[in-house]
Design a protein around this motif. Sequence first.
Motif, PDB file in Angstrom:
ATOM      1  N   ARG A 185       0.765  -1.244  -0.078  1.00  8.91           N
ATOM      2  CA  ARG A 185      -0.032  -0.189   0.244  1.00  8.91           C
ATOM      3  C   ARG A 185       0.856   1.133  -0.090  1.00  8.91           C
ATOM      4  N   GLU A 186       1.795   1.348   0.647  1.00 15.72           N
ATOM      5  CA  GLU A 186       2.805   2.208   0.954  1.00 15.72           C
ATOM      6  C   GLU A 186       3.638   2.603  -0.423  1.00 15.72           C
ATOM      7  N   GLN A 187       4.042   1.521  -1.186  1.00 17.14           N
ATOM      8  CA  GLN A 187       4.503   1.555  -2.215  1.00 17.14           C
ATOM      9  C   GLN A 187       3.398   2.280  -3.300  1.00 17.14           C
ATOM     10  N   LYS A 188       2.357   1.814  -3.382  1.00 20.87           N
ATOM     11  CA  LYS A 188       1.243   2.068  -4.232  1.00 20.87           C
ATOM     12  C   LYS A 188       1.165   3.582  -4.169  1.00 20.87           C
ATOM     13  N   VAL A 189       0.956   4.095  -2.756  1.00 22.65           N
ATOM     14  CA  VAL A 189       0.808   5.268  -2.404  1.00 22.65           C
ATOM     15  C   VAL A 189       1.876   6.211  -3.219  1.00 22.65           C
ATOM     16  N   ARG A 190       3.089   5.907  -2.906  1.00 18.73           N
ATOM     17  CA  ARG A 190       4.095   6.481  -3.281  1.00 18.73           C
ATOM     18  C   ARG A 190       4.223   6.677  -5.034  1.00 18.73           C
ATOM     19  N   ARG A 191       3.953   5.576  -5.334  1.00 19.65           N
ATOM     20  CA  ARG A 191       3.791   5.589  -6.913  1.00 19.65           C
ATOM     21  C   ARG A 191       2.873   6.659  -7.313  1.00 19.65           C
ATOM     22  N   GLN A 192       1.527   6.768  -6.817  1.00 21.64           N
ATOM     23  CA  GLN A 192       0.582   7.720  -7.164  1.00 21.64           C
ATOM     24  C   GLN A 192       1.117   8.997  -6.601  1.00 21.64           C
ATOM     25  N   LEU A 193       1.812   9.259  -5.679  1.00 19.76           N
ATOM     26  CA  LEU A 193       2.244  10.266  -5.264  1.00 19.76           C
ATOM     27  C   LEU A 193       3.414  10.911  -6.367  1.00 19.76           C
ATOM     28  N   GLN A 194       4.134  10.048  -6.625  1.00 20.84           N
ATOM     29  CA  GLN A 194       5.142  10.453  -7.516  1.00 20.84           C
ATOM     30  C   GLN A 194       4.659  10.655  -9.148  1.00 20.84           C
ATOM     31  N   ASP A 195       3.477  10.062  -9.538  1.00 20.65           N
ATOM     32  CA  ASP A 195       2.763  10.279 -10.662  1.00 20.65           C
ATOM     33  C   ASP A 195       2.283  11.696 -10.538  1.00 20.65           C
ATOM     34  N   LEU A 197       3.358  14.137  -8.867  1.00 17.54           N
ATOM     35  CA  LEU A 197       4.266  15.117  -8.697  1.00 17.54           C
ATOM     36  C   LEU A 197       4.709  15.198 -10.375  1.00 17.54           C
ATOM     37  N   ASN A 198       4.868  14.046 -11.014  1.00 17.62           N
ATOM     38  CA  ASN A 198       5.376  14.223 -12.580  1.00 17.62           C
ATOM     39  C   ASN A 198       4.339  14.850 -13.233  1.00 17.62           C
ATOM     40  N   LYS A 199       2.952  14.738 -12.926  1.00 19.13           N
ATOM     41  CA  LYS A 199       1.849  15.396 -13.878  1.00 19.13           C
ATOM     42  C   LYS A 199       2.050  16.921 -13.642  1.00 19.13           C
ATOM     43  N   GLN A 200       2.401  17.268 -12.491  1.00 12.13           N
ATOM     44  CA  GLN A 200       2.218  18.768 -12.120  1.00 12.13           C
ATOM     45  C   GLN A 200       3.688  19.484 -12.399  1.00 12.13           C
ATOM     46  N   LYS A 201       4.737  18.758 -12.864  1.00  9.15           N
ATOM     47  CA  LYS A 201       5.911  19.351 -13.373  1.00  9.15           C
ATOM     48  C   LYS A 201       5.777  19.628 -14.865  1.00  9.15           C
ATOM     49  N   SER A 202       4.959  18.348 -15.343  1.00 13.32           N
ATOM     50  CA  SER A 202       4.866  18.597 -16.796  1.00 13.32           C
ATOM     51  C   SER A 202       3.717  19.396 -17.075  1.00 13.32           C
TER      52      SER A 202
END
Length: 202
Positions: A185-195, A197-202
């Motif tokens: 769950r933590e990994q999934k949440v991190r991925r979602q968070l990273q996704d 963050l990546n969306k916001q940068k682009s």
Amino acid sequence: MKFLTKVSLILLVTFSLQSVKAQTADEEKEKLSLNSGTIDNQFEYVIQKSGRYQEYKVVKRTWLYALKAHTIDTLKAFHKDLADTRAVVAKQEEEIASLKSSLSNTESTLTATNEEKDNISLFGIQMSKASYKVLMWSIAAGLSALLLFFIYKFKGSNSATREAKHKLDELETEFEDHRRTALEREQKVRRQLQDELNKQKS
């Protein structure tokens, strides 16, 4: 005729008896002596051989001295026999006393030996063999009961330990599953968070 036969027979028996008595008396007189026989026979000899003077008996002085000497010798012999007998009796009494003492000691030793044989010393206490057997069997029964109690307790504890171990294994498995799930769950949440963050940068 018969009467004369009977009378002559009676007279014949009577004369025979008198002759026998006379012979016996003569034999007794012949046996009497001043230098042999019993004191009674020696006195009888002196009395019979003494002469008579009216109602008195006249006795030779030599016979009286001889009779006195024989009487004294006989009394000395009796006294010696009596003293010897008394000494033997005293010695036998000492031996009897010694034997009684020895018997008493032997009986005491035998009693002590029987007591030792019938008794057993346990921690310095004398007790009979029966009491010793009862005590030993009681101790054996008590130890057996304690052993059974400890076996029962050990089995109960072992069973409880196995059950606790089994529960611990289940808990560890559950915890591992829970940790894996939480990690995922933590990994999934991190991925979602990273996704994000990546969306916001682009």
